[in-house]
Design a protein around this motif. Structure first.
Motif, PDB file in Angstrom:
ATOM      1  N   ILE A  33     -32.392   7.826  85.794  1.00  0.00           N
ATOM      2  CA  ILE A  33     -31.599   8.115  84.593  1.00  0.00           C
ATOM      3  C   ILE A  33     -32.045   9.425  83.972  1.00  0.00           C
ATOM      4  O   ILE A  33     -31.218  10.257  83.575  1.00  0.00           O
ATOM      5  CB  ILE A  33     -31.721   6.960  83.586  1.00  0.00           C
ATOM      6  N   THR A  34     -33.351   9.632  83.860  1.00  0.00           N
ATOM      7  CA  THR A  34     -33.844  10.843  83.211  1.00  0.00           C
ATOM      8  C   THR A  34     -33.544  12.095  84.035  1.00  0.00           C
ATOM      9  O   THR A  34     -33.267  13.155  83.471  1.00  0.00           O
ATOM     10  CB  THR A  34     -35.351  10.731  82.963  1.00  0.00           C
ATOM     11  N   ILE A  62     -25.314   2.840  73.631  1.00  0.00           N
ATOM     12  CA  ILE A  62     -24.480   1.684  73.966  1.00  0.00           C
ATOM     13  C   ILE A  62     -24.364   1.535  75.488  1.00  0.00           C
ATOM     14  O   ILE A  62     -24.270   0.411  76.011  1.00  0.00           O
ATOM     15  CB  ILE A  62     -23.089   1.843  73.328  1.00  0.00           C
ATOM     16  N   PHE A  63     -24.385   2.646  76.194  1.00  0.00           N
ATOM     17  CA  PHE A  63     -24.259   2.610  77.654  1.00  0.00           C
ATOM     18  C   PHE A  63     -25.613   2.815  78.345  1.00  0.00           C
ATOM     19  O   PHE A  63     -25.846   2.265  79.421  1.00  0.00           O
ATOM     20  CB  PHE A  63     -23.285   3.686  78.125  1.00  0.00           C
ATOM     21  N   VAL A  64     -26.491   3.607  77.736  1.00  0.00           N
ATOM     22  CA  VAL A  64     -27.760   3.922  78.386  1.00  0.00           C
ATOM     23  C   VAL A  64     -28.697   2.714  78.396  1.00  0.00           C
ATOM     24  O   VAL A  64     -29.357   2.431  79.408  1.00  0.00           O
ATOM     25  CB  VAL A  64     -28.420   5.134  77.699  1.00  0.00           C
ATOM     26  N   ASN A  65     -28.793   1.992  77.285  1.00  0.00           N
ATOM     27  CA  ASN A  65     -29.707   0.854  77.234  1.00  0.00           C
ATOM     28  C   ASN A  65     -29.349  -0.249  78.233  1.00  0.00           C
ATOM     29  O   ASN A  65     -30.239  -0.766  78.924  1.00  0.00           O
ATOM     30  CB  ASN A  65     -29.757   0.290  75.810  1.00  0.00           C
ATOM     31  N   PRO A  66     -28.079  -0.648  78.372  1.00  0.00           N
ATOM     32  CA  PRO A  66     -27.770  -1.603  79.447  1.00  0.00           C
ATOM     33  C   PRO A  66     -28.045  -1.042  80.840  1.00  0.00           C
ATOM     34  O   PRO A  66     -28.455  -1.778  81.739  1.00  0.00           O
ATOM     35  CB  PRO A  66     -26.269  -1.879  79.251  1.00  0.00           C
ATOM     36  N   LEU A 118     -31.710  11.225  78.481  1.00  0.00           N
ATOM     37  CA  LEU A 118     -33.099  11.684  78.443  1.00  0.00           C
ATOM     38  C   LEU A 118     -33.890  11.029  77.321  1.00  0.00           C
ATOM     39  O   LEU A 118     -35.049  10.647  77.504  1.00  0.00           O
ATOM     40  CB  LEU A 118     -33.137  13.205  78.253  1.00  0.00           C
ATOM     41  N   TYR A 119     -33.274  10.888  76.167  1.00  0.00           N
ATOM     42  CA  TYR A 119     -34.011  10.493  74.971  1.00  0.00           C
ATOM     43  C   TYR A 119     -34.427   9.024  74.995  1.00  0.00           C
ATOM     44  O   TYR A 119     -35.596   8.699  74.763  1.00  0.00           O
ATOM     45  CB  TYR A 119     -33.164  10.786  73.731  1.00  0.00           C
ATOM     46  N   PHE A 120     -33.508   8.128  75.256  1.00  0.00           N
ATOM     47  CA  PHE A 120     -33.801   6.701  75.108  1.00  0.00           C
ATOM     48  C   PHE A 120     -34.803   6.170  76.132  1.00  0.00           C
ATOM     49  O   PHE A 120     -35.630   5.315  75.787  1.00  0.00           O
ATOM     50  CB  PHE A 120     -32.497   5.903  75.138  1.00  0.00           C
ATOM     51  N   PRO A 121     -34.803   6.622  77.390  1.00  0.00           N
ATOM     52  CA  PRO A 121     -35.861   6.149  78.286  1.00  0.00           C
ATOM     53  C   PRO A 121     -37.263   6.533  77.833  1.00  0.00           C
ATOM     54  O   PRO A 121     -38.187   5.716  77.924  1.00  0.00           O
ATOM     55  CB  PRO A 121     -35.495   6.810  79.624  1.00  0.00           C
ATOM     56  N   ARG A 176     -30.694  -2.518  83.933  1.00  0.00           N
ATOM     57  CA  ARG A 176     -30.258  -2.834  85.282  1.00  0.00           C
ATOM     58  C   ARG A 176     -30.855  -1.915  86.343  1.00  0.00           C
ATOM     59  O   ARG A 176     -30.629  -2.116  87.529  1.00  0.00           O
ATOM     60  CB  ARG A 176     -28.724  -2.755  85.365  1.00  0.00           C
ATOM     61  N   THR A 177     -31.589  -0.901  85.925  1.00  0.00           N
ATOM     62  CA  THR A 177     -32.144   0.074  86.861  1.00  0.00           C
ATOM     63  C   THR A 177     -33.631  -0.182  87.039  1.00  0.00           C
ATOM     64  O   THR A 177     -34.366  -0.350  86.059  1.00  0.00           O
ATOM     65  CB  THR A 177     -31.918   1.512  86.347  1.00  0.00           C
ATOM     66  N   LYS A 178     -34.079  -0.187  88.274  1.00  0.00           N
ATOM     67  CA  LYS A 178     -35.495  -0.419  88.546  1.00  0.00           C
ATOM     68  C   LYS A 178     -36.336   0.805  88.241  1.00  0.00           C
ATOM     69  O   LYS A 178     -37.479   0.694  87.808  1.00  0.00           O
ATOM     70  CB  LYS A 178     -35.685  -0.843  90.007  1.00  0.00           C
TER      71      LYS A 178
END
Length: 242
Positions: A153-154, A138-142, A192-195, A146-148
């Motif tokens: 993130i990872t 819910i927070f990682v995907n948005p 780590l997982y979703f990216p 927004r991150t280039k």
């Protein structure tokens, strides 16, 4: 090439195909409405096969410029890194039963006997970690949108997961395990997982299913490995003492 067929007002309003004639005529008062006139004045992209071909070719060229074909070396790096990321995140969540069996053992060297008897709170540790791994999307995907650079993130996720598991090894209270192996690890594993599962398929045009199968196979390795480690530990404890 045939001449472009004009896109009539009636076809636009009734959502008909532009290359077919429309026998239905709209009332004059209805056809003079502002939004109808705006539709008729807007250039149509569907009245010419050449327009469609130009759009498709230009989009393909843009994609080629933005995403050059990945090399075999880069694909291999994605496979290996994706496997170990899934190993470290989902695999550890699937292996929590082994951790729980260790935590509830009397005289396990970490928790006191009274703490080890609180099985409900011990089970909450793994539930919180796994829940945050999946619910963190819910927070990682948005944040990914927004991150280039997803590497930011990872990297943060790798630091949090390592910190959570590392600090959990020195805990002596259940609330400490909830904070480290539950909260910190759960947030880091989600980062780590979703990216990796969103980016990895883009590196494989062919055999994409096989590649993702290799990446996601990291889910099933940790339970087997940790079960053997726990079995060896118990065997050595019975043979040589705790």
């Amino acid at each position: 090439m045939a001449a472009p067929v004009p896109f009539s007002k009636e076809a636009q309003v009734l959502d008909l195909f532009p290359h077919k004639s429309c026998d239905y005529e709209l009332p004059s008062t209805f056809s003079k409405l502002p939004f109808i006139e705006a539709l008729s004045e807007r250039p149509s992209l569907y009245n010419s096969d050449s327009n469609l071909a130009a759009l498709s070719s230009s989009s393909i060229e843009d994609e080629k410029e933005l995403l050059p074909p990945p090399t075999r070396k880069r694909q291999l790096i994605v496979l290996i890194s994706g496997f170990f990321i899934v190993f470290q995140t989902i695999g550890l969540n699937q292996s929590y039963g082994i951790f729980q069996a260790y935590y509830v053992e009397p005289n396990n060297g970490m928790l006191s006997s009274s703490q080890a008897e609180n099985t409900a709170m011990i089970a909450l540790i793994g539930t919180l970690g796994a829940g945050l791994t999946w619910g963190g999307s819910i927070f990682v995907n948005p944040l990914m949108a927004r991150t280039k650079r997803l590497s930011h993130i990872t990297i943060a996720g790798a630091i949090l997961t390592s910190l959570g598991i590392g600090l959990a090894s020195s805990c002596t209270q259940i609330w400490q395990l909830i904070l480290t192996q539950g909260l910190i690890y759960g947030i880091g594993s989600s980062m780590l997982y979703f990216p990796i599962v969103s980016v990895a398929p883009e590196y494989f045009d062919r055999h994409r299913g096989t590649a993702m199968g290799i990446v996601l196979s990291g889910t099933f390795q940790p339970p087997a490995i940790f079960a053997q480690i726990n079995f060896r530990r118990k065997s050595n404890a019975n043979r040589f003492g705790p």
